[in-house]
Write a protein that holds these residues in place. Sequence first.
Motif, PDB file in Angstrom:
ATOM      1  N   LYS A 105      35.966 -40.692 100.048  1.00  0.00           N
ATOM      2  CA  LYS A 105      36.875 -41.706  99.519  1.00  0.00           C
ATOM      3  C   LYS A 105      38.147 -41.072  98.981  1.00  0.00           C
ATOM      4  O   LYS A 105      39.264 -41.574  99.226  1.00  0.00           O
ATOM      5  N   ASP A 106      38.013 -39.968  98.256  1.00  0.00           N
ATOM      6  CA  ASP A 106      39.182 -39.281  97.716  1.00  0.00           C
ATOM      7  C   ASP A 106      40.092 -38.774  98.838  1.00  0.00           C
ATOM      8  O   ASP A 106      41.322 -38.904  98.774  1.00  0.00           O
ATOM      9  N   LEU A 107      39.502 -38.196  99.877  1.00  0.00           N
ATOM     10  CA  LEU A 107      40.286 -37.650 100.975  1.00  0.00           C
ATOM     11  C   LEU A 107      41.010 -38.749 101.747  1.00  0.00           C
ATOM     12  O   LEU A 107      42.174 -38.585 102.129  1.00  0.00           O
ATOM     13  N   VAL A 108      40.332 -39.864 101.973  1.00  0.00           N
ATOM     14  CA  VAL A 108      40.977 -40.984 102.674  1.00  0.00           C
ATOM     15  C   VAL A 108      42.163 -41.483 101.862  1.00  0.00           C
ATOM     16  O   VAL A 108      43.235 -41.785 102.414  1.00  0.00           O
ATOM     17  N   SER A 109      42.008 -41.572 100.557  1.00  0.00           N
ATOM     18  CA  SER A 109      43.096 -42.011  99.683  1.00  0.00           C
ATOM     19  C   SER A 109      44.275 -41.043  99.740  1.00  0.00           C
ATOM     20  O   SER A 109      45.444 -41.455  99.829  1.00  0.00           O
ATOM     21  N   GLN A 110      43.986 -39.746  99.707  1.00  0.00           N
ATOM     22  CA  GLN A 110      45.047 -38.730  99.784  1.00  0.00           C
ATOM     23  C   GLN A 110      45.749 -38.771 101.136  1.00  0.00           C
ATOM     24  O   GLN A 110      46.974 -38.621 101.228  1.00  0.00           O
ATOM     25  N   PHE A 111      44.968 -38.986 102.197  1.00  0.00           N
ATOM     26  CA  PHE A 111      45.529 -39.037 103.543  1.00  0.00           C
ATOM     27  C   PHE A 111      46.479 -40.217 103.690  1.00  0.00           C
ATOM     28  O   PHE A 111      47.612 -40.077 104.181  1.00  0.00           O
ATOM     29  N   SER A 112      46.040 -41.381 103.258  1.00  0.00           N
ATOM     30  CA  SER A 112      46.881 -42.578 103.396  1.00  0.00           C
ATOM     31  C   SER A 112      48.128 -42.487 102.512  1.00  0.00           C
ATOM     32  O   SER A 112      49.161 -43.091 102.836  1.00  0.00           O
ATOM     33  N   ALA A 113      48.072 -41.711 101.431  1.00  0.00           N
ATOM     34  CA  ALA A 113      49.221 -41.563 100.533  1.00  0.00           C
ATOM     35  C   ALA A 113      50.394 -40.853 101.203  1.00  0.00           C
ATOM     36  O   ALA A 113      51.541 -40.972 100.749  1.00  0.00           O
ATOM     37  N   PHE A 114      50.138 -40.122 102.291  1.00  0.00           N
ATOM     38  CA  PHE A 114      51.229 -39.472 103.013  1.00  0.00           C
ATOM     39  C   PHE A 114      52.226 -40.495 103.568  1.00  0.00           C
ATOM     40  O   PHE A 114      53.369 -40.159 103.866  1.00  0.00           O
ATOM     41  N   ALA A 115      51.793 -41.747 103.706  1.00  0.00           N
ATOM     42  CA  ALA A 115      52.654 -42.797 104.255  1.00  0.00           C
ATOM     43  C   ALA A 115      53.913 -42.990 103.426  1.00  0.00           C
ATOM     44  O   ALA A 115      54.978 -43.341 103.953  1.00  0.00           O
ATOM     45  N   THR A 116      53.808 -42.767 102.115  1.00  0.00           N
ATOM     46  CA  THR A 116      54.957 -42.980 101.230  1.00  0.00           C
ATOM     47  C   THR A 116      55.426 -41.696 100.551  1.00  0.00           C
ATOM     48  O   THR A 116      56.313 -41.734  99.708  1.00  0.00           O
ATOM     49  N   SER A 117      54.841 -40.568 100.923  1.00  0.00           N
ATOM     50  CA  SER A 117      55.213 -39.290 100.305  1.00  0.00           C
ATOM     51  C   SER A 117      56.614 -38.866 100.746  1.00  0.00           C
ATOM     52  O   SER A 117      56.939 -38.896 101.933  1.00  0.00           O
ATOM     53  N   THR A 118      57.430 -38.455  99.794  1.00  0.00           N
ATOM     54  CA  THR A 118      58.789 -37.994 100.108  1.00  0.00           C
ATOM     55  C   THR A 118      59.074 -36.584  99.596  1.00  0.00           C
ATOM     56  O   THR A 118      60.143 -36.034  99.880  1.00  0.00           O
ATOM     57  N   ASN A 119      58.133 -35.995  98.869  1.00  0.00           N
ATOM     58  CA  ASN A 119      58.414 -34.691  98.249  1.00  0.00           C
ATOM     59  C   ASN A 119      57.474 -33.599  98.732  1.00  0.00           C
ATOM     60  O   ASN A 119      57.309 -32.577  98.056  1.00  0.00           O
ATOM     61  N   ASP A 120      56.850 -33.811  99.868  1.00  0.00           N
ATOM     62  CA  ASP A 120      55.929 -32.800 100.389  1.00  0.00           C
ATOM     63  C   ASP A 120      56.431 -32.285 101.735  1.00  0.00           C
ATOM     64  O   ASP A 120      57.143 -31.289 101.803  1.00  0.00           O
ATOM     65  N   MET A 121      56.092 -32.973 102.819  1.00  0.00           N
ATOM     66  CA  MET A 121      56.582 -32.556 104.135  1.00  0.00           C
ATOM     67  C   MET A 121      57.971 -33.143 104.382  1.00  0.00           C
ATOM     68  O   MET A 121      58.154 -34.126 105.087  1.00  0.00           O
ATOM     69  N   ASN A 122      58.945 -32.521 103.739  1.00  0.00           N
ATOM     70  CA  ASN A 122      60.333 -32.950 103.886  1.00  0.00           C
ATOM     71  C   ASN A 122      61.222 -31.750 104.212  1.00  0.00           C
ATOM     72  O   ASN A 122      62.359 -31.647 103.756  1.00  0.00           O
ATOM     73  N   LEU A 123      60.668 -30.835 105.008  1.00  0.00           N
ATOM     74  CA  LEU A 123      61.429 -29.662 105.411  1.00  0.00           C
ATOM     75  C   LEU A 123      62.542 -30.065 106.371  1.00  0.00           C
ATOM     76  O   LEU A 123      62.458 -31.070 107.073  1.00  0.00           O
ATOM     77  N   THR A 124      63.586 -29.255 106.398  1.00  0.00           N
ATOM     78  CA  THR A 124      64.698 -29.476 107.312  1.00  0.00           C
ATOM     79  C   THR A 124      64.738 -28.341 108.328  1.00  0.00           C
ATOM     80  O   THR A 124      64.050 -27.324 108.175  1.00  0.00           O
ATOM     81  N   THR A 125      65.547 -28.506 109.355  1.00  0.00           N
ATOM     82  CA  THR A 125      65.698 -27.419 110.319  1.00  0.00           C
ATOM     83  C   THR A 125      66.322 -26.193 109.656  1.00  0.00           C
ATOM     84  O   THR A 125      66.056 -25.060 110.065  1.00  0.00           O
ATOM     85  N   ALA A 126      67.121 -26.394 108.614  1.00  0.00           N
ATOM     86  CA  ALA A 126      67.667 -25.261 107.861  1.00  0.00           C
ATOM     87  C   ALA A 126      66.548 -24.513 107.142  1.00  0.00           C
ATOM     88  O   ALA A 126      66.572 -23.276 107.060  1.00  0.00           O
TER      89      ALA A 126
END
Length: 265
Positions: free
Chosen positions: A178-199
């Motif tokens: 349950k915890d993992l499913v919740s963390q996984f679905s939270a990526f839908a609105t995450s803006t401060n984690d996988m926000n790398l740029t080509t730079a």
Amino acid sequence: MNRVLIAAVAAALAFHAPAAAESVKVNGVELYYDVRGSGEPLILLHGFGMCAAEWAPTAVELAKQYRVITVDARGHGRSTNPSNKFSHRQAAEDVRALMDNLGIAQARAIGFSSGGMTLLQLSTSHPDRLSKMVVVGAAYEFQEQARAMLSGVAKDGLPPPVLDGFRKCATRGDGQVKDLVSQFSAFATSTNDMNLTTADLAKVKASTLIVHGDRDEFFPVSIPVAMYGAISKSALWIVPGGDHSPNAGADDEEFVEVVGEFLKP
């Protein structure tokens, strides 16, 4: 959505007996890992919801040449996660801390999906820690296509076969799932984690093999192509007919052969 996630978890359902488990306390968690073989270190990182066992029998084959270290990410498999939060930035710091504890200054590494994204974070924040890396079915940012699919998980839950894959790895039962499913679905609105740029990707020093299926509906092919353009020492393998899992278009023997050749000094 179902087809993409089912492809990602299919290989993980065929488990092999793990190597002897070890653990270390890093960054507030008990991080578990398995070691096979000897020689230069090679770190393998699994996809989200899975665990170190996802890599068998690939790990067994690669252990003929390397000291293979397969890691349960925080909150996955046997590893703990008291914060009940997950980010790829933190997962990268966990891997760095594990390397420090094991006396590994630099390593080769392979990461699938979430594991590949962890390697992208590690190689941009600590460029000297990886000499070569293989990122499989990974992305440097969550684009709208992925966010829409993740929102579907938040609304409808995971398809039963994928949920079974989560359960297969969850040593602490349904609460952990349950915890993992919740963390996984939270990526839908995450803006401060996988926000790398080509730079950011241009900071990567590791020789990098990018492996991606040309039918990956989660992360479209434009993403690995952009990564290939940004990482100076990179090679790109687009797997014909491949979905989110590399073995959807390339069998495990071919994958091990291509990756093994790339990882050689």
